[in-house]
Structure formats: C-alpha cells, structure tokens
Design a protein around this motif. Structure first.
Motif, PDB file in Angstrom:
ATOM      1  N   GLU A  16       0.815  -1.214   0.000  1.00  0.00           N
ATOM      2  CA  GLU A  16       0.000   0.000   0.000  1.00  0.00           C
ATOM      3  C   GLU A  16       0.848   1.264   0.000  1.00  0.00           C
ATOM      4  OE1 GLU A  16      -3.410   2.406   0.079  1.00  0.00           O
ATOM      5  OE2 GLU A  16      -3.263   0.245  -0.267  1.00  0.00           O
ATOM      6  N   PHE A  17       1.887   1.275   0.843  1.00  0.00           N
ATOM      7  CA  PHE A  17       2.687   2.501   1.004  1.00  0.00           C
ATOM      8  C   PHE A  17       4.029   2.437   0.286  1.00  0.00           C
ATOM      9  CE2 PHE A  17      -0.223   2.400   4.628  1.00  0.00           C
ATOM     10  CZ  PHE A  17      -0.795   3.659   4.519  1.00  0.00           C
ATOM     11  N   ARG A  18       4.314   1.296  -0.338  1.00  0.00           N
ATOM     12  CA  ARG A  18       5.528   1.131  -1.140  1.00  0.00           C
ATOM     13  C   ARG A  18       6.799   1.425  -0.340  1.00  0.00           C
ATOM     14  NH1 ARG A  18       3.511   3.785  -6.940  1.00  0.00           N
ATOM     15  NH2 ARG A  18       1.669   2.437  -7.168  1.00  0.00           N
ATOM     16  N   PHE A  19       6.831   0.939   0.889  1.00  0.00           N
ATOM     17  CA  PHE A  19       8.049   1.051   1.681  1.00  0.00           C
ATOM     18  C   PHE A  19       9.143   0.182   1.059  1.00  0.00           C
ATOM     19  CE2 PHE A  19       4.907   1.316   5.433  1.00  0.00           C
ATOM     20  CZ  PHE A  19       4.874   2.703   5.389  1.00  0.00           C
ATOM     21  N   ALA A  20      10.379   0.643   1.137  1.00  0.00           N
ATOM     22  CA  ALA A  20      11.496  -0.246   0.803  1.00  0.00           C
ATOM     23  C   ALA A  20      11.475  -1.369   1.832  1.00  0.00           C
ATOM     24  CB  ALA A  20      12.807   0.523   0.869  1.00  0.00           C
ATOM     25  N   SER A  21      11.686  -2.604   1.389  1.00  0.00           N
ATOM     26  CA  SER A  21      11.525  -3.721   2.306  1.00  0.00           C
ATOM     27  C   SER A  21      12.656  -4.725   2.202  1.00  0.00           C
ATOM     28  CB  SER A  21      10.195  -4.431   2.027  1.00  0.00           C
ATOM     29  OG  SER A  21      10.260  -5.144   0.808  1.00  0.00           O
ATOM     30  N   HIS A  22      12.741  -5.566   3.216  1.00  0.00           N
ATOM     31  CA  HIS A  22      13.740  -6.634   3.252  1.00  0.00           C
ATOM     32  C   HIS A  22      13.547  -7.598   2.082  1.00  0.00           C
ATOM     33  CE1 HIS A  22      16.409  -9.699   4.858  1.00  0.00           C
ATOM     34  NE2 HIS A  22      15.441 -10.584   4.727  1.00  0.00           N
ATOM     35  N   ALA A  23      12.304  -7.785   1.670  1.00  0.00           N
ATOM     36  CA  ALA A  23      12.020  -8.708   0.565  1.00  0.00           C
ATOM     37  C   ALA A  23      12.639  -8.227  -0.743  1.00  0.00           C
ATOM     38  CB  ALA A  23      10.515  -8.873   0.398  1.00  0.00           C
ATOM     39  N   GLU A  24      12.837  -6.902  -0.863  1.00  0.00           N
ATOM     40  CA  GLU A  24      13.379  -6.338  -2.093  1.00  0.00           C
ATOM     41  C   GLU A  24      14.876  -6.045  -1.994  1.00  0.00           C
ATOM     42  OE1 GLU A  24      10.968  -2.884  -2.226  1.00  0.00           O
ATOM     43  OE2 GLU A  24       9.300  -3.848  -3.263  1.00  0.00           O
ATOM     44  N   ASP A  52      11.797  -5.132   8.639  1.00  0.00           N
ATOM     45  CA  ASP A  52      10.785  -5.301   7.583  1.00  0.00           C
ATOM     46  C   ASP A  52      10.829  -4.191   6.539  1.00  0.00           C
ATOM     47  OD1 ASP A  52       9.729  -7.640   8.705  1.00  0.00           O
ATOM     48  OD2 ASP A  52       8.489  -6.489  10.095  1.00  0.00           O
ATOM     49  N   TYR A  53      11.012  -2.940   6.999  1.00  0.00           N
ATOM     50  CA  TYR A  53      10.965  -1.795   6.080  1.00  0.00           C
ATOM     51  C   TYR A  53      12.153  -0.869   6.310  1.00  0.00           C
ATOM     52  CZ  TYR A  53       5.931  -3.004   6.536  1.00  0.00           C
ATOM     53  OH  TYR A  53       4.729  -3.655   6.617  1.00  0.00           O
ATOM     54  N   LEU A  54      12.392  -0.035   5.299  1.00  0.00           N
ATOM     55  CA  LEU A  54      13.301   1.103   5.442  1.00  0.00           C
ATOM     56  C   LEU A  54      12.479   2.345   5.104  1.00  0.00           C
ATOM     57  CD1 LEU A  54      16.307   1.867   6.013  1.00  0.00           C
ATOM     58  CD2 LEU A  54      16.584   2.011   3.524  1.00  0.00           C
ATOM     59  N   ILE A  55      12.227   3.192   6.115  1.00  0.00           N
ATOM     60  CA  ILE A  55      11.387   4.381   5.938  1.00  0.00           C
ATOM     61  C   ILE A  55      12.208   5.620   6.284  1.00  0.00           C
ATOM     62  CG2 ILE A  55       9.235   5.525   6.606  1.00  0.00           C
ATOM     63  CD1 ILE A  55       8.158   2.810   7.493  1.00  0.00           C
ATOM     64  N   GLU A  56      12.380   6.504   5.320  1.00  0.00           N
ATOM     65  CA  GLU A  56      13.190   7.714   5.534  1.00  0.00           C
ATOM     66  C   GLU A  56      14.585   7.364   6.079  1.00  0.00           C
ATOM     67  OE1 GLU A  56      12.420  10.870   4.691  1.00  0.00           O
ATOM     68  OE2 GLU A  56      10.603  10.070   3.791  1.00  0.00           O
ATOM     69  N   VAL A  68      12.594  -0.222  10.184  1.00  0.00           N
ATOM     70  CA  VAL A  68      11.379  -0.323  10.985  1.00  0.00           C
ATOM     71  C   VAL A  68      10.862  -1.759  10.917  1.00  0.00           C
ATOM     72  CG1 VAL A  68       8.980   0.475  11.238  1.00  0.00           C
ATOM     73  CG2 VAL A  68      10.762   2.091  10.530  1.00  0.00           C
ATOM     74  N   ASP A  69      10.512  -2.300  12.081  1.00  0.00           N
ATOM     75  CA  ASP A  69       9.925  -3.636  12.141  1.00  0.00           C
ATOM     76  C   ASP A  69       8.414  -3.487  12.325  1.00  0.00           C
ATOM     77  OD1 ASP A  69      10.817  -6.318  11.914  1.00  0.00           O
ATOM     78  OD2 ASP A  69      10.202  -6.683  13.977  1.00  0.00           O
ATOM     79  N   CYS A  70       7.640  -4.259  11.581  1.00  0.00           N
ATOM     80  CA  CYS A  70       6.179  -4.170  11.645  1.00  0.00           C
ATOM     81  C   CYS A  70       5.624  -5.263  12.555  1.00  0.00           C
ATOM     82  CB  CYS A  70       5.580  -4.309  10.242  1.00  0.00           C
ATOM     83  SG  CYS A  70       3.771  -4.215  10.212  1.00  0.00           S
ATOM     84  N   LYS A  71       4.794  -4.848  13.518  1.00  0.00           N
ATOM     85  CA  LYS A  71       4.197  -5.804  14.442  1.00  0.00           C
ATOM     86  C   LYS A  71       2.687  -5.575  14.519  1.00  0.00           C
ATOM     87  CE  LYS A  71       7.832  -7.924  15.195  1.00  0.00           C
ATOM     88  NZ  LYS A  71       7.902  -9.195  14.467  1.00  0.00           N
ATOM     89  N   TYR A  72       1.942  -6.677  14.357  1.00  0.00           N
ATOM     90  CA  TYR A  72       0.472  -6.611  14.433  1.00  0.00           C
ATOM     91  C   TYR A  72      -0.003  -7.493  15.578  1.00  0.00           C
ATOM     92  CZ  TYR A  72      -4.425  -7.477  13.348  1.00  0.00           C
ATOM     93  OH  TYR A  72      -5.786  -7.596  13.422  1.00  0.00           O
ATOM     94  N   CYS A 119       9.650   0.079  16.000  1.00  0.00           N
ATOM     95  CA  CYS A 119       8.606  -0.850  15.558  1.00  0.00           C
ATOM     96  C   CYS A 119       7.349  -0.070  15.185  1.00  0.00           C
ATOM     97  CB  CYS A 119       8.267  -1.849  16.655  1.00  0.00           C
ATOM     98  SG  CYS A 119       9.605  -2.988  17.067  1.00  0.00           S
ATOM     99  N   LEU A 120       6.788  -0.403  14.046  1.00  0.00           N
ATOM    100  CA  LEU A 120       5.468   0.100  13.665  1.00  0.00           C
ATOM    101  C   LEU A 120       4.474  -0.901  14.246  1.00  0.00           C
ATOM    102  CD1 LEU A 120       3.486   1.903  12.071  1.00  0.00           C
ATOM    103  CD2 LEU A 120       3.932   0.470  10.077  1.00  0.00           C
ATOM    104  N   VAL A 121       3.744  -0.489  15.300  1.00  0.00           N
ATOM    105  CA  VAL A 121       2.846  -1.406  16.010  1.00  0.00           C
ATOM    106  C   VAL A 121       1.405  -1.118  15.600  1.00  0.00           C
ATOM    107  CG1 VAL A 121       4.367  -1.913  17.944  1.00  0.00           C
ATOM    108  CG2 VAL A 121       2.957   0.148  18.021  1.00  0.00           C
ATOM    109  N   VAL A 122       0.711  -2.176  15.190  1.00  0.00           N
ATOM    110  CA  VAL A 122      -0.642  -2.042  14.640  1.00  0.00           C
ATOM    111  C   VAL A 122      -1.578  -2.972  15.389  1.00  0.00           C
ATOM    112  CG1 VAL A 122      -2.033  -2.175  12.533  1.00  0.00           C
ATOM    113  CG2 VAL A 122       0.395  -1.569  12.382  1.00  0.00           C
TER     114      VAL A 122
END
Length: 299
Positions: free
Chosen positions: A42-50, A57-61, A65-69, A87-90
């Motif tokens: 959705e937000f096109r974050f740079a990610s570990h997968a790429e 999980d992501y590289l933001i600015e 950042v690690d994403c946790k739900y 951590c981006l906590v959701v």
C-alpha cells in the motif's frame, strides 16, 4: 488496508466466514505477516524482501522499521532482533470496529520476556511491552473507526434469517445437506437490511461465487436481487453517480466504490419532505404503514 486484510483472512467467498473467531489459530498467527506485506504494498516502503541489506521489515526515511500486528492492543510480540529498533505497532479489533497504529522504540528495559514455550520446552525468545510502559507508544492514529463488518454486527435474528435463506431452511429448523443458495441469501440481505451501507465483501461472502456481483444485477428472469425486490418496492442503489444523487435526495447514506444501500420506496404524496425523481416519477422512502408497490427502474 486493515479491513481488506481481515476480509482476506476470512475468505468469505470460499468459506462463508465473517467472524474472526471462526479462523484457525494458524490463520490468526498469519495475520501479522499479511498486515506487514499489505502495508508494504500500500505505502511502497522499501523492504527486506526487495533489498537484503535491510534487516528489519521496512526502510522508511532511511530508518529501519519492524512491523508488528496484534489482535489485542499492546499485545505485540517483539523478537530479539528488533530490540533497540523502531517498531510500527498495529492493532485492529473487528468486533469493536476500531484500529490503532503507532511507533515504539523496542527498549529492552520496557519489555518483559515472554513466558511462552515451544512444544519441546524451549522459550520462544520474544518480548512484550510491560503495562507500565504502554505510554512509550507514540500513536500515529489511535482508536480509529475500522470499516464495519456488517454481517458480524447485524442483529442476530436478521443475520440468521439471511443465513437460513442461503441454507434453504426456516428459522429453528436444522440445516439440510444441500448446495448453498447464494442468490437467496443476497436477496434476503437486501430485503431486510435497509438504510445501511453494504460493502461488496458482504455480497461476496453470501453469494459464494466468483461473479458474486451478478447476484444483484438486473436479469430477464427477475430472480436476482434488484429485479426481484423491485416487485415489493425495494431499490438497491450502488456507486453510480445517478444512484448517489438519489441516495442523497432521499436522505440515505451515499454508497461509495463497491458499496450499496437498499430502501423501500413509494410514490410521493402531499406533505412529503424528501423525494427523488426516479424513472420519470417522484419517490420517497416508505415506512411500515405503507403498502408495497412496484419500485421504479433505476438508471
């Protein structure tokens, strides 16, 4: 995105499920992975997968950042590799129709080691936020409205009537082993649920077929929802701009993309305050005292 992710897990088209509690434990566990993936898309974050130089999980600015739900607010499980990281906590709760998202620095001093163990007795090595440190979360959005899961929040008697129509049973009767009648379920939905937004995901769950939107469209046999319910005065408005105009003039919720709203209507009489021009005539909302009359054809 969270609404879509929960619906993706429920997979109503294939399973008929609408309640988070009906998911298997493994599916609930998989929710965190899906949230992480769908946020990245959705937000096109740079990610570990790429990029394998990104460890979280992501590289933001420029910041990892690690994403946790979690299905429970403050219930995030932090792995050892995320200690010291942002951590981006959701959190989202379908039963409460609420969600939150914030940022947390995973400070070891603010975390408690999990007491969970694997089947072989090994500790899982994860950490959770202690109650006294809940204030360390910087909320980006807190306690926000989650798009309603209509089937979950319907009055139980109405929901059962809809399900009984699909099962081909009457209230109180045991379900019979027969093919699910998606058309009957969709028809019953729009015959009972009026003046409320109905998302296409609800239609998809009830229709249980690939071309689920066909259950609403006009047809020559008058078996689908729009033509059949028109005979008893019910209109089903969709996202079309002309339909939005009618909904607004009648004082109904205006359906957006992939949404519908149903209502029973009658011809205008002197003294009516709200009306809409439909199919060359003036129409207004009907109430329980009004006799049913054939509804106008929608543009």
């Amino acid at each position: 995105m969270l609404r879509q992710t929960i619906d993706q897990l429920l997979d109503g088209e294939n399973t008929g499920r609408y309640d988070w509690q009906d998911l298997h434990k493994t599916e609930k566990t998989h929710a965190g992975t899906l949230v992480e993936i769908n946020l990245q898309r959705e937000f096109r974050f740079a990610s570990h997968a790429e990029d394998d130089t990104i460890h979280m999980d992501y590289l933001i600015e420029g910041i990892e950042v690690d994403c946790k739900y979690s299905q429970r607010k403050y219930g995030w499980m932090i792995p050892p590799e995320a200690l010291g990281e942002i951590c981006l906590v959701v959190w989202a709760d379908d039963s409460k129709s609420r969600w939150s998202a914030g940022l947390l620095r995973a400070d070891r001093a603010a975390l408690a080691e999990s007491e969970g163990k694997t089947k072989k007795g090994n500790r899982d090595g994860k950490f959770s936020l202690t109650r006294k440190h809940h204030g360390l979360v910087t909320w980006l959005w807190d306690d926000m409205p989650l798009k309603e899961n209509l089937l979950l929040h319907l009055d139980e008697a109405i929901r059962e009537a809809i399900m009984d129509a699909g099962r081909g049973t009457r209230p109180g009767q045991p379900a019979r082993e027969k093919r699910w009648n998606g058309q009957a379920a969709v028809n019953e939905l729009f015959s009972l649920v009026h003046h409320r937004i109905v998302d296409r995901s609800v239609v998809r769950t009830l229709a249980r077929q690939y071309d689920y939107m066909a259950r609403i469209r006009m047809d020559k046999g008058n078996t689908r929802a729009r033509p059949k319910l028109r005979q008893i005065g019910i209109i089903i408005l969709g996202q079309d701009t002309k339909h939005a105009r009618i909904a607004g003039e009648l004082g109904l919720p205006v359906p957006g993309s992939g949404e519908f709203v149903a209502a029973r209507v009658r011809r205008v009489r002197p003294g009516d305050l709200k009306s809409a021009k439909i199919d060359g005539g003036e129409w207004t909302l009907a109430d329980g005292a009004d006799l049913a009359e054939v509804a106008p054809r929608l543009p």
